[in-house]
Design an enzyme around this catalytic site. Structure first.
Site, short mmCIF file in Angstrom:
data_model
loop_
_atom_site.label_atom_id
_atom_site.label_comp_id
_atom_site.label_asym_id
_atom_site.label_seq_id
_atom_site.Cartn_x
_atom_site.Cartn_y
_atom_site.Cartn_z
N GLU A 482 0.77 -1.16 0.01
CA GLU A 482 0.09 0.03 -0.08
C GLU A 482 0.92 1.38 0.13
O GLU A 482 0.36 2.25 0.21
CB GLU A 482 -0.92 -0.10 1.36
CG GLU A 482 -2.12 -1.29 1.18
CD GLU A 482 -2.95 -1.24 2.47
OE1 GLU A 482 -2.58 -0.77 3.34
OE2 GLU A 482 -3.83 -2.24 2.30
N GLU A 548 -6.60 -7.04 -1.72
CA GLU A 548 -7.08 -7.54 -0.29
C GLU A 548 -8.62 -7.14 -0.27
O GLU A 548 -9.02 -6.18 -0.13
CB GLU A 548 -6.33 -6.57 0.60
CG GLU A 548 -4.71 -6.46 0.78
CD GLU A 548 -4.28 -5.64 1.83
OE1 GLU A 548 -5.07 -5.39 2.75
OE2 GLU A 548 -2.87 -5.72 1.71
#
Length: 874
Positions: A482, A548
Site C-alpha cells: 500500500e 485485499e
C-alpha cells in the site's frame, strides 16, 4: 544504473551458493544471554573454551524459540500467555541479545580446496567468530541479506572447529502500542514489521531476534559458482495439448576465484541430451559473470499455473571444470520451469492482467503473511500450506510486504503446486507514512524516509532477487504494501536492479497502485475485510484488481480447544459486543447476526459449527462473485487473507496447526476451474470456465430439494461456453422465491458432458423469506452409510451413501483421527469436505496423509443432521 554499480561489490561479499558438497549446521548448537558471560567472541570461539552456563539451542531459530524449547517461557500461542513474556521494548535489547555457539568438524584435505560459511538470515545484526578469529571486519546488519565467508585459512588443522555468533536485536525495536506495526519505528530497520503487532497478531516479544534461517558449510575448488540465473523465453500463445514450438533457455552465473592464480575452464550444463558450454578464464580474486550460449529447447514441457495445466520442471547441474586435470571445481543444482510471464493493461476493467505462456490467467489469489510468526520454518510445513492453497483452486499467493522475502523452500512448493507469487518488498502504508496515524511515534514526513539505511535496503533487494529469481512461480515484484519505498529506492529498483538482475517480471510500484488497478471509488483501493451479505460479492463492483478483500475465518471447536481454555469458551455476543478476553486477544472479528440465522447457538461448539456454514458461504460467494464478472469488472482478486502465522481467529482457511475449516472448501468449490454457480441477488445460473478449452454439449441441470429430500427438476438444457470466460444462462429467481418462502430449500446445480459424466456440481442452501434457515432447523436426521478403504499407504477412500428415502445429509465434516485419542491427524488433505449427500446419492472422498507408527487412524464423520460416527479403515 550508477546505484546498482555501487552496490554490486557489497553483494559479491555476501552472495550465496548451494550445491552437492554442502551441509547444514542445524544440530548441536548452544546459546547464552549476553548478560551471563563477560567473555568476548575471540575467547568463546576457541574450541578449548568451556561453555559453562550455556543451554541447548535451536538453529535456525529465534531467541524466543530457544526460550520456549528450553521451557523458560510459556507457549505464546495459548490463551494470554504472550502477556507473560517480557517485551523487548521494556526490558532493553540485552535481554534478548544472545551468543550462539556450534562445534563442527571440517578440515582441508588437499591444496586448493575452499570452505565457505553461509548464513541465509540473521535478525538483526551480528558479529561472527571462528576458532578465535573475527570473520566480519565490522558488525553485519540486515535481516534480508545473506552472508558468505571463506573460512579456509581459519579452519583448525585437526578439523575440530568452533563457530560463535553474537546476535543483536533490531534497533529500534518499536513500541508495541497497539498500532499497525506498533509505533512504526520497527520500520527504521530493513526487517519485517508485523513483529511489533498488527490488527491480526500480537507483538512478538523478541522481535524475532536470532539466527532465523539456515547456516551451511560449502566445499569447492578455487572457482565457486554463485547466483546462477536461468531465463526461459516462450514466445507466442501456447496451449496445453500437442507439440510445443521451441523455447529459448538463457543461463548465466557468477564465478568467484578464491585462489591465488588465474583459473581457466569450462562452465557447462546438460539439457535435452545436449551439452551447453563456454570457456572462460577468471583472474585470482575476481568475481565475473559468465553467460553460456542460448539453448533452443525443442518441444518443451511447459510450466502452468494451478488449474490451467501441469507444473513441469527441469533440472540441470551447472559445473565449472578446470582445464588442468579436468577437475570439477564446483557444481550447482538448479531446478526451473519453462514458462514466460507477461502483463497487459485491460482497457475494459482498467486493471492489469497476467499472462502465462501467452494465455490470460484470471487471478484467484490469497494473501500470505508468513508460515510461523516465530519463523519456525520448514520445507514440510511449506509444502502442506501451499498444497492447501492448491486445494482451494487458487492460482496466486501474494507475499505481504510487512513480512519476509519468502524462502526458497516456499518457492519450491509454489513451483510444485502451480501457485504464482506476487512478492512484496519490506514496506507498509501503516509504518512507512502513507496515513496520518496518532499511534505512530514520528510524523509522516519522517516515516516516509524509513528505513534509516537506504543502502542496506537496496543491497538486500539485490541479494534477495538473486536468491529467488529462478523459480517459475515467481510472477510479480511489488515495491511494498500500500505504499512505495522512498523514491530513490524505488527508482533504483525499477530502473536498474530489477531490469538488470531479472528483466522478466513486472514491478508493481505498490500493492494497490493505479498501475495495477485503477481505483475509481476513492479510499485505499482494497477491502472490505469483514463479513458481508453474500449478495454484495455479486452486485457491488469493487476495485478491478483487488489486492485485499476478505471476511471471517474462525475454526471449529476442535481448533478452538487448541488455544482457548475451557473457562474462556464463551460465545461472543454481537449485540452487546461482549467478547471474552482470550477471543479478543486472538483478534476475533464478529459474525454478527449471520450465525443466529441458523438458530441461536446453544454453546461454543454449536456456535463454531454454525460458523463453518457461514465460512463456506462467504468464501464461495466471494470467488463466484468475482469470477462472474471476469474481464468485465475484474482481472483478479486476492483474498485477505488465507492463513495465519499464529492462533488467530480471523482470515484463515486452516488454523496454525494445519487443520482446515470450511472456508477452504467453500473456496475449493467456488474457485474450481470449470464451475456452475448461482447468483443469489438476481437468481441467475451461470458457468465460469477458467480453462483454455471450449466446452460443448454440456448438460446444465437445475434442481430443488425440500427439507424432506423431495426433488423437483426446474430445468435442464444443453449449453456451451468459450475458454476463460463466464456466461449467464437463465434466472430461476421467480420459481425459487415461491418455493423457499416458508422453509427455505436446497438448490442443486450440475454440469455433465454428453456421456453423462459429472463435470461440476454445486449445492446451495437458501433461507426462507425472513432470511432465516428455519427449514434447516427442523430437518429430520439422515442415516448415512460410510465405508473407508485404504487404497495405498497414506491414501484412504471414503464412500458416503444416502438412502433415497432420506432428506439431504447436509454439511458433513470428515476428519482423519487417531481412534485411541479421537484427536485429528494433522496435516491431512481431503479431496473435498463439508460435503452434502443428496437422497439416493453416493459421494467418494479421498484422504491423503502421512502415516505414523503406532497411530491407528480412523475416519470421523458428523453433519448438520447426521450423528457423529467413527469408521474403521479397511
Amino acid at each position: 544504473m550508477r546505484i546498482l554499480k555501487l552496490l554490486l561489490p557489497l553483494v559479491c561479499l555476501i552472495s550465496f551458493s548451494a550445491h552437492a558438497q554442502q551441509y547444514e549446521l542445524n544440530k548441536g548448537w548452544q546459546c547464552i544471554n549476553i548478560k551471563k558471560t563477560k567473555d568476548y567472541g575471540e575467547k568463546i570461539s576457541q574450541p578449548s573454551y568451556h561453555l559453562k552456563g550455556f543451554m541447548n539451542a535451536t538453529v535456525p531459530g529465534t531467541v524466543l524459540t530457544n526460550l520456549l524449547d528450553n521451557k523458560m517461557i510459556p507457549d505464546p500461542f495459548y490463551a494470554l500467555n504472550n502477556e507473560k513474556i517480557p517485551d523487548i521494548y521494556n526490558t532493553g535489547s540485552d535481554y534478548y541479545t544472545y551468543w550462539f555457539v556450534k562445534d563442527f568438524n571440517e578440515k582441508i584435505n588437499k591444496e586448493g580446496d575452499q570452505v565457505w560459511l553461509h548464513f541465509r538470515g540473521i535478525n538483526y545484526s551480528c558479529d561472527i567468530f571462528l576458532n578465535g578469529h573475527k570473520l566480519n571486519e565490522k558488525r553485519f546488519y540486515g535481516m534480508f541479506l545473506r552472508q558468505q565467508y571463506n573460512i579456509t585459512q581459519w579452519l583448525a588443522k585437526d578439523g575440530k572447529n568452533r563457530l560463535a555468533v553474537i546476535v543483536y536485536p533490531p534497533d529500534p525495536v518499536g513500541n508495541p502500542n497497539g498500532g499497525q506495526g506498533g509505533d512504526g519505528t520497527i520500520a527504521k530497520n530493513v526487517s519485517h514489521q508485523y513483529v511489533a503487532g498488527w490488527d491480526w497478531i500480537q507483538p512478538i516479544r523478541d522481535r524475532n531476534t536470532g539466527i532465523w534461517d539456515k547456516v551451511t558449510i560449502e566445499k569447492t575448488g578455487a572457482i565457486n559458482i554463485q547466483n546462477v540465473h536461468v531465463i526461459t523465453l516462450v514466445p507466442g500463445k501456447r496451449f496445453i495439448e500437442g507439440n510445443q514450438d521451441p523455447a529459448t533457455i538463457k543461463v548465466s552465473a557468477e564465478l568467484l576465484n578464491a585462489g591465488n592464480k588465474t583459473i581457466a575452464g569450462d562452465l557447462q550444463y546438460e539439457l535435452g541430451g545436449e551439452k551447453i558450454s563456454t570457456h572462460i578464464s577468471v583472474a585470482a580474486g575476481a568475481n565475473v559473470t559468465a553467460s553460456l550460449p542460448d539453448f533452443v529447447l525443442q518441444n518443451p514441457k511447459l510450466w502452468w499455473p494451478n488449474g490451467y495445466g501441469p507444473q513441469n520442471l527441469y533440472n540441470i547441474n551447472v559445473k565449472f571444470i578446470n582445464d588442468d586435470a579436468a577437475a570439477i571445481s564446483d557444481v550447482e543444482h538448479i531446478q526451473f520451469g519453462v514458462r514466460e510471464i507477461n502483463t497487459n493493461w485491460n482497457t475494459v476493467t482498467r486493471s492489469r492482467e497476467v499472462l502465462v505462456n501467452g494465455q490470460k490467467i484470471f487471478i484467484k489469489g490469497g494473501n500470505w503473511i508468513v508460515s510461523d510468526e516465530m519463523l519456525r520454518l520448514s520445507g514440510d510445513r511449506y509444502d502442506a500450506e501451499i498444497r492447501f492453497h492448491r486445494d482451494m483452486n487458487l492460482n496466486l499467493i501474494r507475499v505481504w510486504g510487512g513480512a519476509l522475502t519468502e524462502r526458497p523452500e516456499f518457492y519450491d512448493a509454489c513451483d510444485k503446486y502451480g501457485l504464482l507469487v506476487m512478492q512484496d518488498f519490506w514496506n507498509s502504508g501503516d509504518c512507512n507514512g502513507r496515513w496520518l496515524d496518532p499511534m505512530k511515534k514520528e510524523d509522516q514526513w519522517t516515516r516516509r524516509k524509513y528505513p534509516d539505511s537506504h543502502q542496506l535496503f537496496l543491497a538486500s533487494v539485490i541479494d534477495q532477487v538473486k536468491m529467488i529469481r529462478n523459480h517459475p512461480s515467481l510472477a510479480l515484484w511489488c515495491g511494498g504494501n500500500e505504499i512505495t519505498p522512498p523514491e530513490d529506492i524505488l527508482v533504483a529498483m525499477r530502473d536498474s536492479i530489477i531490469p538488470q538482475l531479472d528483466g522478466t517480471r513486472y514491478l508493481i510500484e505498490y500493492s494497490n497502485s493505479d498501475s495495477m488497478s485503477y481505483n475509481p471509488f476513492g479510499g485505499n483501493g482494497d477491502g472490505p475485510y469483514q463479513i458481508q451479505n453474500i449478495n454484495t460479492f455479486w452486485e457491488h463492483q469493487t476495485f478491478p484488481f483487488n489486492s485485499e478483500v476478505g471476511s471471517v475465518g474462525m475454526g471449529d471447536y476442535a481448533s478452538l480447544e487448541r488455544f482457548i481454555p475451557k473457562e474462556n469458551m464463551i460465545i461472543p455476543d454481537f449485540t452487546s459486543r461482549k467478547i471474552d478476553s482470550v477471543w479478543r486477544y486472538h483478534k476475533y472479528i464478529g459474525y454478527d447476526h449471520y450465525i443466529d440465522a441458523y438458530g441461536k447457538p446453544k454453546d461454543v461448539k454449536d456456535f463454531a459449527d454454525k460458523a463453518q456454514l457461514v465460512n463456506y458461504d462467504q468464501y464461495r460467494a466471494l470467488m463466484e462473485g468475482f469470477s462472474a464478472h471476469m474481464w468485465e469488472w475484474y482481472t483478479g482478486v486476492i483474498i485477505w487473507k488465507t492463513q495465519n502465522p499464529w492462533t488467530a481467529l480471523r482470515g484463515q482457511m486452516y488454523d496454525y496447526y494445519l487443520d482446515p475449516n470450511a472456508c477452504l472448501y467453500g473456496l475449493h468449490n467456488g474457485s474450481e476451474p470449470f464451475h456452475v454457480m448461482y447468483n443469489p441477488a438476481d437468481g441467475m445460473v451461470m458457468i465460469a470456465n477458467n480453462t483454455f478449452t471450449s466446452k460443448h454439449n454440456i448438460m446444465l441441470q437445475v434442481k430443488m430439494y425440500d427439507m424432506n429430500g423431495k426433488d423437483s427438476l426446474l430445468t435442464q438444457v444443453f449449453s456451451e461456453i468459450e475458454p476463460t470466460r463466464s456466461k449467464k444462462y437463465l434466472s430461476v429467481k421467480p420459481l425459487l422465491d415461491k418455493l423457499v418462502k416458508d422453509k427455505g430449500a436446497f438448490l442443486y446445480l450440475s454440469l455433465s458432458d454428453e456421456n453423462k459424466r459429472l463435470l461440476s456440481d454445486n449445492l446451495y442452501w437458501l433461507p426462507d423469506s425472513t432470511g432465516n434457515y428455519s427449514g434447516l432447523q427442523e430437518m429430520k436426521k439422515a442415516i448415512v452409510n460410510v465405508r473407508a478403504n485404504e487404497k495405498a499407504k497414506g491414501k484412504v477412500e471414503v464412500t458416503v451413501s444416502n438412502s433415497k428415502d432420506n432428506p439431504v445429509a447436509f454439511f458433513n465434516r470428515l476428519s482423519l483421527v487417531n481412534i485411541l485419542t479421537k484427536k485429528r491427524i494433522l496435516p491431512t488433505f481431503y479431496s473435498d469436505n463439508y460435503i452434502s449427500v443428496l437422497p439416493g446419492e453416493e459421494r467418494k472422498i479421498t484422504i491423503d496423509y502421512t502415516p505414523v507408527a503406532n497411530e491407528k487412524a480412523a475416519v470421523e464423520l458428523y453433519g448438520w443432521n447426521v450423528d457423529k460416527q467413527y469408521i474403521d479403515i479397511k
